[in-house]
Design an enzyme around this catalytic site. Structure first.
Site, mmCIF file in Angstrom:
data_model
loop_
_atom_site.group_PDB
_atom_site.id
_atom_site.type_symbol
_atom_site.label_atom_id
_atom_site.label_comp_id
_atom_site.label_asym_id
_atom_site.label_seq_id
_atom_site.Cartn_x
_atom_site.Cartn_y
_atom_site.Cartn_z
ATOM 1 N N CYS A 85 47.107 126.992 -36.352
ATOM 2 C CA CYS A 85 46.629 125.784 -35.664
ATOM 3 C C CYS A 85 47.695 124.835 -35.132
ATOM 4 O O CYS A 85 47.874 124.678 -33.924
ATOM 5 C CB CYS A 85 45.784 124.953 -36.629
ATOM 6 S SG CYS A 85 44.233 125.670 -37.119
ATOM 7 N N HIS A 138 45.496 117.226 -36.034
ATOM 8 C CA HIS A 138 46.386 118.128 -36.784
ATOM 9 C C HIS A 138 47.838 118.047 -36.347
ATOM 10 O O HIS A 138 48.567 119.042 -36.386
ATOM 11 C CB HIS A 138 45.880 119.583 -36.686
ATOM 12 C CG HIS A 138 46.339 120.419 -37.842
ATOM 13 N ND1 HIS A 138 46.115 121.766 -37.943
ATOM 14 C CD2 HIS A 138 47.031 120.083 -38.966
ATOM 15 C CE1 HIS A 138 46.633 122.230 -39.057
ATOM 16 N NE2 HIS A 138 47.195 121.221 -39.700
HETATM 17 CA CA LIG Z 1 43.032 127.256 -35.943
#
Ligand SMILES: [Ca+2]
Length: 611
Positions: A85, A138
């Protein structure tokens, strides 16, 4: 003259004012004379594999809206991301390989985009766009690193790589403030994005819609799960397919709104995933999945729709990268790129318009390691034909499934690619420390601030490289050669409920790097759980020569984390270290330490702890 690029409206006075010299990127001939800037809608799903789409041959999954979008778009059939990610998101936001941006992990504080980096949102805002993010960020846990501080005018987001609740999600912030919402997170985010579109229909906008599905914990409607189970899809994959179908329907609603608002012609819509897939039912002949550098881990769907500009239904196998969206979208927007950093991405606009059918890249590089990146990590380097995966060489033209390692028969090709990767890795890691940034203390955006257990250093090492155990459901992992009682251990029980445990020996300690905004008196509390039988242990908190001592009090149970004020400390300005140390631990453990909370003594402005 060149305008300046500020890092964020709310941040400009708090942080260093960033005034940069900017260089024009050059506007494509295609856009010469264009009177209006098109809206940009960038939709990113989370852990959706290349194969989790009907249009890619999946016979079970229902993705009618994405399939239709693909048919209306140019598709890059070889579009690459990173295996996990946060690395992809860092590249997406900066146009730079993630290892250049200070980010090196998906957790443990390593998922922080350093402040010297310039984001796509900043650059598009500078180009006259209203910018909004809805979904998973994130790229930084603490407020100072949040998207509303990094170029997004409007934001409904959560900061971590994962969130525990999909219904009535409890981790979302709206422009930095915690909010209460009802419904499933996919619908909540879509509704907020739709409001953003409606509110900004009369001006150019950049919508970054970063869904967190079908990432775990796979909380899906029963009916969708049962639908796919009835088709013979295993339970876990049935959940993934259900989440993808629900998201597909939500995307359909958003695209419908764009149409009904009369914005279709003037809106560029891009769709991609952030890393390879996790479902197993159907894999389109690709090897590997998320966290792997084989094709299944790094190839993402990619569709780009711009009516009248991009030919609907055209497919190209010319390779593109997530790194390319920064320069591509700036070119579309008539924006400028920062001149003080080197971009790794290259504009895909000529490829998307059909002006060329060549990839702008000679090589693409992939790497993933939970610890520091090295030649021992999972890595790959690929040209149009050959791909070196560590010591294995594949011919992607003849063998797209990466089944036949030809390193032994093509040693020169393998050696040359290995040399290129070695040089590239040295370049992108030069001068990087691969440790968490200092946690901002006394920052008015987040005062008090919580020092998170996952950011702590144990015995001189960071949690990610010491032993970590999962509280539940997995049993505790073995602690290598060390007996449990000799070492503190990071214990994961969910993002809000993680702890540091195993405090036994006097002198044993953990530490955090902090960055104090202003010298002064600060209130220090520990948030912990402690069994009645373990209570009475003594600890010390030390910073730069001053020390505060305290006694651990019982809480209703070891998993009841309660804040206990320890006292005030004089903290010096700047980067320093805060250490919590065992003085005496008479029971089985000193405490389960959930947070260290530090607040300035001056009246705090509205804000909230990070948790
Ligand atoms: Ca991901």
């Amino acid at each position: 003259m060149v305008p300046s690029l500020h890092s964020g409206a709310g941040e400009a006075t708090q942080l260093r004012p960033t005034t940069l010299a900017l260089a024009a990127l050059g506007i494509g001939s295609l856009l010469a004379g264009a009177e209006t800037k098109p809206n940009i809608v960038l939709i990113v799903t989370d852990d959706q594999g290349w194969w989790d789409l009907g249009i890619h041959g999946n016979q079970e999954i229902d993705t009618p809206n994405l399939d239709r979008l693909a048919a209306e778009s140019v598709e890059l059939t070889r579009f690459y991301v990173q295996p996990v990610c946060a690395p992809t998101r860092a590249g997406l936001m900066t146009g730079r390989h993630y290892l250049r941006t200070g980010l090196y992990n998906t957790r443990f504080g390593g998922d922080t985009l350093h402040l010297g980096e310039h984001t796509l949102a900043e650059a598009l805002r500078q180009a006259g766009y209203r910018t909004g993010i809805f979904g998973k960020w994130h790229l930084g846990e603490y407020r100072r690193f949040h998207p509303d501080q990094r170029g997004f005018d409007e934001s409904v987001f959560f900061s971590a790589g994962h969130t525990e609740r999909y219904w009535e999600p409890d981790a979302l912030l709206n422009d930095g403030r915690p909010i209460s919402v009802r419904g499933h997170i996919t619908d909540v985010l879509t509704d907020a994005a739709s409001t953003f579109v409606r509110a900004n229909r009369d001006q150019p906008f950049f919508l970054y819609l970063a869904y967190n599905v079908p990432h775990s914990p796979l909380l899906v409607r029963d009916a969708l799960h049962e639908k796919y189970r009835a088709m013979g899809v295993a339970s876990n994959d049935a959940r993934i397919y259900g989440l993808v179908e629900q998201c597909d329907a939500a995307i359909g609603r958003l695209l419908g709104l764009i149409d009904s608002s009369g914005l279709r012609q003037d809106t560029v819509v891009l769709f991609m995933s952030d890393n390879g897939g996790v479902s197993r039912h159907y894999r389109a002949g690709l090897r590997g999945g998320k966290a792997s550098v084989y094709e299944g881990g790094v190839r993402s769907p990619f569709f780009a729709r711009w009516p009248g500009r991009f030919e609907p239904g055209r497919k190209t196998g010319a390779r593109g990268s997530h790194l390319d969206l920064f320069p591509t979208l700036l070119e579309i927007a008539g924006g400028v790129a920062p001149s003080d950093v080197a971009l790794d991405g290259k504009s895909l606009l000529p490829l998307l318009t059909g002006e060329t059918d060549e990839s702008p890249h000679e090589r693409l590089f992939h790497i993933w390691d939970r610890h520091a990146p090295s030649m021992e990590s999972r890595w790959a380097v690929a040209g149009p034909r050959y791909k070196l995966v560590g010591r294995e060489l594949y011919d992607l033209e003849a063998d797209p499934g990466e089944q036949r390692d030809i390193a032994a028969t093509e040693p020169e090709v393998a050696a040359a690619l290995r040399q290129e990767f070695t040089e590239w890795l040295a370049d992108v890691t030069a001068g990087k420390a691969f440790e968490p940034v200092a946690i901002p203390v006394g920052n008015k955006l987040e005062d008090p601030v919580d020092l998170l257990p996952s950011w702590a250093r144990h015995k001189g090492q960071h949690a990610s490289v010491t032993q970590m155990r999962h509280r539940d459901p997995a049993p505790p992992a073995p602690l290598g050669n060390r007996p449990v009682e000799e070492s503190t251990v990071y214990t994961f029980g969910g993002y809000y409920w993680d702890t540091i445990e195993g405090w036994k020996e006097p002198g044993e300690s953990v530490a955090w790097k902090i960055d104090v905004a202003e010298a002064g008196e600060y209130e220090v509390s520990l948030v912990y759980g402690c069994d009645l039988d373990d209570a009475g242990g003594k600890f010390a908190i030390s910073v730069a020569g001053s020390e505060l001592r305290g006694t651990v009090l019982p809480t209703p149970g070891r998993t009841f984390f309660e804040p206990h004020r320890v006292g005030t400390m004089q903290l010096p300005e700047g980067v320093t270290e805060l250490r919590v140390r065992v003085i005496e631990s008479p029971g089985s453990d000193l405490m389960a330490l959930n947070r260290v909370r530090i607040g300035s003594k001056r009246p705090a402005s509205p804000g909230s702890p990070s948790r």
